[in-house]
Scaffold this motif. Structure first.
Motif, PDB file in Angstrom:
ATOM      1  N   LYS A   2       2.536  62.545  46.128  1.00 15.78           N
ATOM      2  CA  LYS A   2       3.002  61.193  46.460  1.00 15.78           C
ATOM      3  C   LYS A   2       2.212  60.110  45.741  1.00 15.78           C
ATOM      4  O   LYS A   2       2.763  59.075  45.353  1.00 15.78           O
ATOM      5  N   ASN A   3       0.908  60.278  45.590  1.00 12.53           N
ATOM      6  CA  ASN A   3       0.089  59.225  44.983  1.00 12.53           C
ATOM      7  C   ASN A   3      -0.529  59.748  43.681  1.00 12.53           C
ATOM      8  O   ASN A   3      -1.469  60.523  43.680  1.00 12.53           O
ATOM      9  N   ARG A   4       0.047  59.294  42.551  1.00 12.14           N
ATOM     10  CA  ARG A   4      -0.404  59.795  41.254  1.00 12.14           C
ATOM     11  C   ARG A   4      -1.318  58.802  40.527  1.00 12.14           C
ATOM     12  O   ARG A   4      -1.994  59.172  39.570  1.00 12.14           O
ATOM     13  N   LYS A   5      -1.362  57.552  40.985  1.00 10.97           N
ATOM     14  CA  LYS A   5      -2.019  56.520  40.174  1.00 10.97           C
ATOM     15  C   LYS A   5      -3.524  56.733  40.052  1.00 10.97           C
ATOM     16  O   LYS A   5      -4.145  56.260  39.099  1.00 10.97           O
ATOM     17  N   ASN A   6      -4.127  57.453  41.001  1.00 11.81           N
ATOM     18  CA  ASN A   6      -5.570  57.671  40.941  1.00 11.81           C
ATOM     19  C   ASN A   6      -5.960  58.948  40.178  1.00 11.81           C
ATOM     20  O   ASN A   6      -7.145  59.239  40.031  1.00 11.81           O
TER      21      ASN A   6
END
Length: 386
Positions: A2-6
């Protein structure tokens, strides 16, 4: 995820985002699944899913389903070559102490594997003559003979097996039957209750000379045994090759019908030529098994074997090299016509008396007819014969 930006760049490159298709939004041509590994769903037993491509792959499975349907069989397994299909069947269905019956009129690698390699595993064999099937029943050893293997039409000189008779004897004694039907094509002989059908997909299945593969098809219970052993032999087919064969099958019937029509014209031309000693083609009325072939086959095939007279060339290889449109090479079933000397390619493992009995000598050739114009092929042959 779900969270790829990091994520770091290496993590992103190794775990790319994948597009999701809505229900009903499917590609018209199936994708090729190159992945060696698949992640399982928690909602199903793991090994009822695709996990590892040596065991099963969606691209390969689609091809197997297509071939099983084409051959009117319950299941099919695709493998890395035609000879892998043959040896896989022998090693799956035979064990130490068993006995196999086969015939000298056989694809050379098959004959060599049965004759020279199976004895290493204490598996005995009888090598009969396909034209003398009266010897078949007497060759069966009660309790030991487990398999009868044959091909029809045979390679290279297109003998035709009496399939009904072989099946009758086999069923009488509870013996399994495997058949290599490569030269007849995938769509023929499906009316017979042969236990295991074997084909080299390198030939007419793919049809374009750029893939090596084989397939085995039959009843589910037999195919489970074959599939389980094949898993440990490691002769799985690459998905890219499976995708090419699936594409080739779209034109299979068109190609086979055209090639067969041209082959019949060439066989007739050769049978009339004064510099051709003999022609082997089951579609000719003077073929000794013509009536049997008509009974068993709807199409007479796209291979024509023949023998030239000595005044044409010093030997079969010289004749083959004198052709301009037809090239000397191995295999059959491609879109281009190819030719080879039968003795050099298929008979060097046999004594001279056996070779002569099978019609293989210094002047015999095997022609696989492609998709060129029939008149051009006939002109090429006529010039070389002249």
């Amino acid at each position: 995820m779900k969270n790829r930006k990091n994520l770091g760049i290496n993590s992103k490159l190794n775990h790319p985002e994948t597009p999701e298709l809505v229900q009903g939004n499917r590609p018209l041509i199936s994708p090729i699944y190159h992945s060696a590994k698949f992640t399982p769903s928690e909602d199903h037993p793991y090994w009822d899913q695709f996990m590892y491509s040596r065991v099963a792959n969606p691209t390969n499975r689609e091809l197997e389903m297509t071939l099983a349907e084409l051959q009117k069989r319950e299941d099919c397994l695709v493998v890395a070559s035609g000879i892998a299909a043959l040896t896989g069947v022998f090693l799956s269905l035979l064990k130490s102490g068993d006995h196999i019956i086969t015939f000298r009129e056989l694809y050379k690698p098959s004959r060599i594997f049965i004759r020279d390699y199976l004895p290493r595993y204490n598996i005995e064999h009888s090598l009969l003559t396909l034209t003398q099937l009266k010897d078949l029943e007497a060759a069966i050893i009660p309790g030991k003979t487990k398999l009868i293997h044959f091909e029809s039409p045979t390679n290279p000189n297109l003998e035709i097996a009496d399939i009904e008779y072989i099946l009758k004897i086999a069923k009488k004694h509870g013996v399994l039957v495997s058949m290599d039907g490569t030269f007849a094509g995938l769509h023929q002989h499906t009316q017979f209750d042969v236990d295991i059908m074997i084909h080299s997909l390198t030939k007419y299945g793919n049809g374009h000379g750029d893939v090596i593969a084989g397939c085995i098809s039959g009843r589910k219970e037999l195919m489970k045994t074959v599939r389980d052993v094949g898993l440990y032999l490691g002769a799985h087919l690459d998905p890219q090759a499976a995708g090419l064969i699936q594409r080739g099958l779209k034109t299979y019937m068109l190609r086979y019908e055209r090639q067969t029509q041209t082959a019949a014209k060439i066989a007739h031309f050769l049978s009339q030529h004064p510099r051709v000693k003999k022609v082997y083609y089951p579609g000719l009325e003077n073929h000794r098994h013509h009536e049997l072939a008509k009974k068993q086959m709807s199409d007479m095939g796209a291979v024509v074997s023949f023998e030239i007279l000595p005044e044409v060339a010093a030997n079969a290889a010289k004749f083959c090299h004198s052709l301009e449109l037809i090239f000397l090479t191995a295999s059959v079933g491609s879109t281009e016509s190819i030719i080879c000397p039968t003795l050099m390619f298929f008979g060097t493992d046999l004594p001279e008396s056996e070779r002569e009995g099978m019609g293989m000598n210094a002047y015999s050739v095997r022609l696989s007819v492609g998709l060129e114009d029939a008149d051009d092929l006939i002109e090429d042959l006529n010039k070389a014969l002249g």
